[in-house]
Write a protein that holds these residues in place. Structure first.
Motif, PDB file in Angstrom:
ATOM      1  N   ARG A 184      48.066  50.156  43.080  1.00  0.00           N
ATOM      2  CA  ARG A 184      46.650  50.034  43.420  1.00  0.00           C
ATOM      3  C   ARG A 184      46.278  48.926  42.782  1.00  0.00           C
ATOM      4  N   ARG A 185      46.311  48.754  41.388  1.00  0.00           N
ATOM      5  CA  ARG A 185      45.911  47.684  40.685  1.00  0.00           C
ATOM      6  C   ARG A 185      46.407  46.287  41.040  1.00  0.00           C
ATOM      7  N   ASP A 186      47.791  46.259  41.433  1.00  0.00           N
ATOM      8  CA  ASP A 186      48.288  45.148  41.624  1.00  0.00           C
ATOM      9  C   ASP A 186      48.010  44.834  43.011  1.00  0.00           C
ATOM     10  N   GLN A 187      48.036  45.612  43.985  1.00  0.00           N
ATOM     11  CA  GLN A 187      47.589  45.402  45.440  1.00  0.00           C
ATOM     12  C   GLN A 187      46.081  44.734  45.242  1.00  0.00           C
ATOM     13  N   ILE A 188      45.043  45.091  44.572  1.00  0.00           N
ATOM     14  CA  ILE A 188      43.611  44.795  44.483  1.00  0.00           C
ATOM     15  C   ILE A 188      43.822  43.508  44.005  1.00  0.00           C
ATOM     16  N   SER A 189      44.693  43.020  42.930  1.00  0.00           N
ATOM     17  CA  SER A 189      44.713  41.829  42.024  1.00  0.00           C
ATOM     18  C   SER A 189      44.973  40.668  43.124  1.00  0.00           C
ATOM     19  N   HIS A 190      45.708  41.085  44.368  1.00  0.00           N
ATOM     20  CA  HIS A 190      46.100  39.881  45.058  1.00  0.00           C
ATOM     21  C   HIS A 190      45.545  40.006  46.500  1.00  0.00           C
ATOM     22  N   TRP A 240      36.685  46.782  43.994  1.00  0.00           N
ATOM     23  CA  TRP A 240      37.364  46.672  42.872  1.00  0.00           C
ATOM     24  C   TRP A 240      37.878  45.051  42.428  1.00  0.00           C
ATOM     25  N   HIS A 241      37.985  44.536  43.492  1.00  0.00           N
ATOM     26  CA  HIS A 241      38.206  42.961  43.507  1.00  0.00           C
ATOM     27  C   HIS A 241      37.204  42.200  42.637  1.00  0.00           C
ATOM     28  N   ASN A 242      35.932  42.749  42.705  1.00  0.00           N
ATOM     29  CA  ASN A 242      34.900  42.155  42.117  1.00  0.00           C
ATOM     30  C   ASN A 242      35.196  41.994  40.404  1.00  0.00           C
ATOM     31  N   PHE A 243      35.914  43.030  39.949  1.00  0.00           N
ATOM     32  CA  PHE A 243      36.157  43.054  38.490  1.00  0.00           C
ATOM     33  C   PHE A 243      37.333  41.843  38.128  1.00  0.00           C
TER      34      PHE A 243
END
Length: 207
Positions: free
Chosen positions: A200-206, A179-182
């Motif tokens: 989850r989105r916030d976690q992936i963004s960091h 997901w972090h690729n996006f």
């Protein structure tokens, strides 16, 4: 990603839905060096093995359109993805190419998911089209058969990618690294389109 309100809806995706098998077959062409020669496949039929030349032409046109709609570098990792990740990536190319799918995902699917209404069917697509007619006058020119085809194929695409399972909406599943690729290519909105929750989105963004 901004979608122009009066930008006419393209519905050529009805030629084949997600086109997973076709993209896999045509992978050798999915780079800047070869994408412009992909039309050779219409005549040679070496990779697609599709009997109808007209069908091959429609498929090639869609593959080129979706390829050009995304950052070309994004396709460089496609072969390394597993099947689930490849389907999710192709879903991303569809949202980038067809504003009608983008709008349906955010106006209907995401809203239903947030309100815990997880039922989606072709009737929801037809209702969505009816509501969009005021901003997209071209919809009025579509026949009932065309609208039904749009609804049928859109629902099929949701099933193919895995958002719709047993007629219920479900979040897509992949690793945080995937997901972090996006996020890295500046497309974090896609995580919400795949129904990942905010935590989850916030976690992936960091990551």
């Amino acid at each position: 990603m901004n979608v122009k309100v009066n930008n006419p809806y393209l519905i050529s995706f009805t030629a084949g839905g997600l086109l997973y098998e076709e993209f896999i077959s045509l992978y050798p062409y999915l780079n800047d060096a070869k994408i412009n020669s992909i039309s050779d496949e219409i005549k040679t039929n070496v990779l697609l093995q599709t009997n109808s030349q007209a069908a091959r032409q429609r498929i090639i046109q869609e593959v080129k359109k979706r390829y050009h709609s995304v950052n070309k570098i994004a396709f460089s990792d496609f072969d390394a993805f597993n099947q689930n990740e490849q389907k999710i990536f192709l879903f991303y190319t569809c949202l980038k190419t067809y504003s009608i799918i983008f709008d349906f995902i955010f106006d209907v699917v995401v809203e239903k998911w947030l309100s815990r209404d997880i039922d989606v069917n072709a009737g929801d697509v037809l209702y969505f089209l009816d509501k969009k007619t005021s901003n997209h006058l071209e919809i009025d020119q579509w026949t009932a058969t065309t609208k039904q085809k749009v609804a049928t194929v859109m629902i099929r695409m949701l099933k193919e990618v895995g958002i719709l399972r047993d007629a219920k909406i479900m979040a897509l599943d992949a690793s945080d690294a995937y997901w972090h690729n996006f996020v890295k290519i500046g497309e974090p909105w896609f995580l919400q389109a795949c129904l990942l929750n905010k935590e989850r989105r916030d976690q992936i963004s960091h990551v």
